[in-house]
Structures are given as C-alpha cells and as structure tokens.
Scaffold this motif. Structure first.
Motif, mmCIF file in Angstrom:
data_model
loop_
_atom_site.group_PDB
_atom_site.id
_atom_site.type_symbol
_atom_site.label_atom_id
_atom_site.label_comp_id
_atom_site.label_asym_id
_atom_site.label_seq_id
_atom_site.Cartn_x
_atom_site.Cartn_y
_atom_site.Cartn_z
ATOM 1 N N TRP A 173 0.826 -1.212 0.000
ATOM 2 C CA TRP A 173 0.000 0.000 0.000
ATOM 3 C C TRP A 173 0.858 1.259 0.000
ATOM 4 N N ILE A 174 1.856 1.323 0.867
ATOM 5 C CA ILE A 174 2.658 2.544 0.985
ATOM 6 C C ILE A 174 3.472 2.780 -0.283
ATOM 7 N N SER A 175 3.923 1.707 -0.921
ATOM 8 C CA SER A 175 4.669 1.849 -2.184
ATOM 9 C C SER A 175 3.764 2.394 -3.284
ATOM 10 N N GLU A 176 2.553 1.864 -3.354
ATOM 11 C CA GLU A 176 1.613 2.317 -4.394
ATOM 12 C C GLU A 176 1.189 3.765 -4.162
ATOM 13 N N GLU A 177 0.971 4.132 -2.896
ATOM 14 C CA GLU A 177 0.584 5.509 -2.592
ATOM 15 C C GLU A 177 1.684 6.492 -2.972
ATOM 16 N N PHE A 178 2.920 6.106 -2.728
ATOM 17 C CA PHE A 178 4.037 6.995 -3.072
ATOM 18 C C PHE A 178 4.165 7.131 -4.587
ATOM 19 N N MET A 227 15.054 11.025 -3.831
ATOM 20 C CA MET A 227 13.749 10.389 -3.891
ATOM 21 C C MET A 227 13.601 9.323 -2.810
ATOM 22 N N ILE A 228 14.671 8.631 -2.471
ATOM 23 C CA ILE A 228 14.635 7.641 -1.384
ATOM 24 C C ILE A 228 14.271 8.319 -0.073
ATOM 25 N N PHE A 229 14.916 9.449 0.198
ATOM 26 C CA PHE A 229 14.627 10.151 1.447
ATOM 27 C C PHE A 229 13.242 10.801 1.410
ATOM 28 N N GLU A 230 12.787 11.137 0.223
ATOM 29 C CA GLU A 230 11.421 11.638 0.099
ATOM 30 C C GLU A 230 10.431 10.527 0.459
ATOM 31 N N PHE A 231 10.748 9.317 0.040
ATOM 32 C CA PHE A 231 9.908 8.166 0.372
ATOM 33 C C PHE A 231 9.914 7.903 1.874
ATOM 34 N N LEU A 232 11.079 8.003 2.507
ATOM 35 C CA LEU A 232 11.166 7.801 3.956
ATOM 36 C C LEU A 232 10.359 8.858 4.705
ATOM 37 N N LYS A 233 10.401 10.094 4.224
ATOM 38 C CA LYS A 233 9.589 11.152 4.840
ATOM 39 C C LYS A 233 8.102 10.842 4.694
ATOM 40 N N PHE A 234 7.744 10.239 3.562
ATOM 41 C CA PHE A 234 6.346 9.880 3.319
ATOM 42 C C PHE A 234 5.896 8.751 4.250
ATOM 43 N N ILE A 235 6.732 7.729 4.388
ATOM 44 C CA ILE A 235 6.397 6.609 5.269
ATOM 45 C C ILE A 235 6.222 7.072 6.709
ATOM 46 N N THR A 236 7.043 8.044 7.110
ATOM 47 C CA THR A 236 7.065 8.452 8.522
ATOM 48 C C THR A 236 6.411 9.800 8.776
ATOM 49 N N ASN A 237 5.603 10.287 7.817
ATOM 50 C CA ASN A 237 4.881 11.530 8.113
ATOM 51 C C ASN A 237 3.815 11.238 9.172
ATOM 52 N N HIS A 238 3.195 12.265 9.693
ATOM 53 C CA HIS A 238 2.291 12.100 10.830
ATOM 54 C C HIS A 238 1.144 11.137 10.536
ATOM 55 N N GLU A 239 0.623 11.201 9.330
ATOM 56 C CA GLU A 239 -0.524 10.362 8.992
ATOM 57 C C GLU A 239 -0.135 8.903 8.815
ATOM 58 N N ASN A 240 0.949 8.658 8.085
ATOM 59 C CA ASN A 240 1.304 7.281 7.764
ATOM 60 C C ASN A 240 1.987 6.550 8.919
ATOM 61 N N ILE A 241 2.776 7.277 9.689
ATOM 62 C CA ILE A 241 3.438 6.611 10.820
ATOM 63 C C ILE A 241 2.412 6.193 11.874
ATOM 64 N N ALA A 242 1.275 6.911 11.913
ATOM 65 C CA ALA A 242 0.216 6.592 12.879
ATOM 66 C C ALA A 242 -0.408 5.226 12.607
ATOM 67 N N LEU A 243 -0.175 4.648 11.418
ATOM 68 C CA LEU A 243 -0.717 3.321 11.119
ATOM 69 C C LEU A 243 -0.107 2.243 12.009
ATOM 70 N N LEU A 244 1.005 2.547 12.669
ATOM 71 C CA LEU A 244 1.574 1.606 13.628
ATOM 72 C C LEU A 244 0.593 1.296 14.755
ATOM 73 N N GLU A 245 -0.381 2.180 14.934
ATOM 74 C CA GLU A 245 -1.418 1.934 15.942
ATOM 75 C C GLU A 245 -2.135 0.619 15.681
#
Length: 447
Positions: free
Chosen positions: A52-57, A341-359
């Motif tokens: 999912w996260i790969s497709e969203e990016f 672009m790799i670091f842009e992807f890391l920022k995307f994975i760990t932004n406030h909305e996406n990192i909250a999926l760890l819940e």
C-alpha cells in the motif's frame, strides 16, 4: 546517411533516458500493519503495508517505480549479507538486523541533512540514538520500543483481585522486589486439588526474547552487560549473580514459577499467561494486541484485558525498562536524484498520517506528537499505551550496548548460561563466569 541514422539513434536514446523511471527497491520484514481500507475481518500477512505505501508513493511520483521485498526474520541476516557481498543490496531496508560496520566502511547514507528541525524535535532521543555512529545518524526513525519484552509486565487483574492484591497501586507506584515476591506467593495455588501448585504467578524461559526479561532483573539489581567504554563484558558482577539467583529462587525455592524454564521459549511463557496458568506476563501494547489476534485466529477462546505495569525494582532504586528505537537504513547511492527520492519516500512513510498506522499493530511510533493522538477511541488501550510510553521515557535503557557492540554473537552463549542455571547444572556464578569468558573473546575479536 550514416550521420542521419546516428542522430536518430541519439534522439531515441535521449527519449528513453528522459522517459526512464527512477526505481527504488526496499526490503522489510513482516509487519502486520493494516493499511486504510483493509477489511477488519481479513487476516494480515505482513505484505499489505509495504504494498500500500509503495503504491501511494508512486501515485504522488509517477516518475518513480517502487519495488518492495518481504523478507522473513529468520532469513534476513543471511540474505542481507549475501546481497551486500554481491552488491545487490536494496536501496534501503527495515529489518531485525543491521551492522554498524556498514556505516564505518562507507556503505550507508547518513540521514542528518534530510531531517527537518521538526523531525529533530519530534523524534524520541532514544530513536535517534539507535543509529548514531561516529558523529552521524544512520537509522531513519520509525518505531519506538519493541514488543515490550524487558520493558513492562502484564497483569491479569482478576487473579490479583482474587488474591487480595491492589494491582492499581502496582500499576501506578510500582513494586519492590520484596513486594513482588510476596505478590507472587499469593498468586500461586493448587487449582485441581492434588496438593501441588498448578497455577503460577509467573513463568520464565531461557530462549528467544525471554533474554530481555531476564536481563531486566539483572539491570534492576545493578548488573550491566559491559563497562561504560564497552571494552569489557562484566555480566558476572555480584549484582548480576544476585539477580539470577533471585530468579532461580522464584522457581526452585519459592515455587511461584514452573520448573523446566531451561526448555521454555517466549511463546511457551506467553502460553502460560494466555491460558491463565500464570497471572503475570511480559510485554507491552503489542502483546496485548496478540490476544485479540489469537482470538480471531481461533487460538484463544476469549479475549481478556491485562494491564501494563513496571518490572519490580530494588528498594530505593528506580525500575528499569528495555527501550530502543528502530527504523530504516539507506545504502550508499551514486545517483543524487535517486538519493533525494529515497529520502522523500522515507519522509512519506514516517509523516504524521502514515506513521500513525503503527497503531493498528499496537506499536508506538518514533514521533512524540503522533503518540499523543493514538488510541483516542479506545480508553483501555489509550491508558496502557500512555503507561508504556511513560515507563520507557522515564526508566528506559539499552540493554545490549551500542550498535558497535557484538551482542548478536554473544547471545547464544548467554542463552546457554541461562539454560545451565535453570537446569541447575551450574550455579549463576559458574554460568556467568563462563559466559563472560566467551563474550570477552568475541569482544576482543570485534575490536
């Protein structure tokens, strides 16, 4: 004519180059995180989140192709070592292992310049420490804490109430080793009436993540794995010996834990707690989530709701909790555009909305601000998570040394020491003396 053909060939090549996508490959071990829209009644395999996260990016960056590879925990170290040896390593990865020597040998990208000021302020210090080597950071923070082994205990409150023990006081104020022992005696009884205890306060094991829980007692008694400079393993100190004697006495002298701990692993110990054959378990929010998962999978008959409590501590001393951060590691990149672009992807994975999926996995995130907003619709979990975070923030320490310390090579020797202690083939002092001897040989080689 030849010039015309050459020009056409060059133009075609340029078109291919201009239209080429940047390809990013990453590896991740199975994390059963539920992405948005995933049916609640459909079991998770671990592939859902990376897909999912790969497709969203890629939707945000059509000029990028993201490929993910799911690698099991068991094969991760071997596969990663083989990939590095053949120069086929992923662009970045999140897994259960990484080696600080990769950073020292120039194989990794430092992350410092890509962290914003907000990131520096928001990520837990413990998470940033996880990849700090020679003045630079090499692990992009994602998760704070682990499954809770060595960090906190779980209390089955009906048993505490049956035994007349004030579990709320333990949860809020903690308990000394003496108070812990007295509680354990009250929580041990004969259920089937044959004159022998068959319900225990707690269970111990020598294998897997049980090492974390045993080490909590060692650290609480004042023992340490190594000296401050990490130049010598010192786990055979009088404090460490006293801690392991205390644990052994819980089994052999006081009978509040089942015998045979030398043969038990973490899932055996969890089984005692899940079936209410033990009143005290180990772990944090993740282990609470395991109860629901097991019910959904038919492995447990019904759900129950334990509460998180700190490990016991010596009188006059604070408790301790195993705390660490983990995240993503980036291999060295020769293409500046791809690196960005790799670091842009890391920022995307760990932004406030996406990192909250760890819940959805009952894990804490590496972001303080996000953790404050988790579990708002579940008062029970909200309370447990807040207590877990409070314990780690106030009492958390790293049990296994810095990233440069070769604990992974020592672990098998420590497990062997625990097995010998629980089997009573060696005293705690004998077993720890042998462990320290072997561990210092490993440390000397690593240096």
């Amino acid at each position: 004519m030849k010039k015309g053909l050459l020009l056409l060939s060059l133009l075609a090549l340029a078109g291919i180059i201009l239209g080429a996508k940047t390809t990013i490959t990453w590896w991740i071990n199975p994390w059963r995180i539920s992405p948005p829209g995933h049916p609640s009644d459909k079991p998770l395999t671990g592939e859902e989140f990376p897909k999912w996260i790969s497709e969203e990016f890629m939707k945000l960056h059509p000029d990028v192709e993201v490929k993910y590879v799911l690698v099991t925990n068991q094969e991760y170290a071997q596969k990663l070592a083989a990939a590095i040896a053949t120069k086929t390593q992923p662009d970045f990865f999140k897994g259960p292992v990484w080696d600080s020597r990769w950073a020292k040998n120039g194989l990794l990208e430092p992350i410092d310049e890509y962290l914003s000021q907000e990131d520096w302020n928001d990520f837990y210090t413990q998470c940033l420490k996880a990849g700090y080597i020679n003045g630079k950071h090499y692990v992009w923070p994602w998760v704070y804490g682990t499954n809770g082994m060595g960090s906190t205990m779980l209390l089955y409150t009906p048993d505490f109430e049956r035994a007349g023990i004030d579990w709320k006081k333990i949860v809020n104020e903690g308990w000394t080793m003496e108070e812990f022992l007295e509680a354990c005696k009250k929580l041990t009884w004969d259920e089937d009436g044959d004159g022998k205890a068959d319900h225990y306060a707690i269970a111990f094991g020598a294998k897997g993540d049980m090492v974390h829980n045993i080490l909590n007692f060692v650290y609480a008694f004042g023992g340490r794995l190594a000296n401050e400079a990490e130049s010598e393993v010192i786990l055979n100190s009088p404090e460490a010996i006293a801690a392991l004697q205390f644990v052994l006495d819980l089994i052999e002298k006081h009978g509040v834990a089942p015998k045979g701990a030398e043969a038990l692993g973490i899932y055996d110990v969890i089984g005692y707690f899940h079936t209410h054959k033990a009143s005290i378990g180990f772990g944090g929010p993740y282990e609470i989530g395991r109860i629901t998962r097991y019910v959904n999978e038919g492995r447990l008959a019904e759900a129950f709701y334990p509460v998180i409590a700190p490990f016991p501590h010596l009188s006059g001393k604070d408790p301790v909790a195993y705390a660490r951060g983990s995240g993503f590691v980036v291999f060295k990149q020769s293409d500046p555009k791809k690196r960005e672009m790799i670091f842009e992807f890391l920022k995307f994975i760990t932004n406030h909305e996406n990192i909250a999926l760890l819940e959805t996995l009952n894990y804490l995130t590496a972001r303080k601000s996000v953790n404050e907003t988790l579990y708002q619709n579940d008062q029970y979990m909200n309370e447990q998570v807040k207590r877990y975070a409070h314990i780690m923030d106030n009492y958390g320490i790293e049990f296994f040394g810095s990233e440069e310390f070769p604990w992974s090579q020592m672990n098998a020797h420590f497990v062997a020491a625990l097995e010998a202690i629980f089997a009573k083939t060696k005293t705690p002092q004998q077993a720890l003396n042998e462990f320290v001897s072997e561990a210092n040989k490993i440390l000397k080689k690593a240096k």
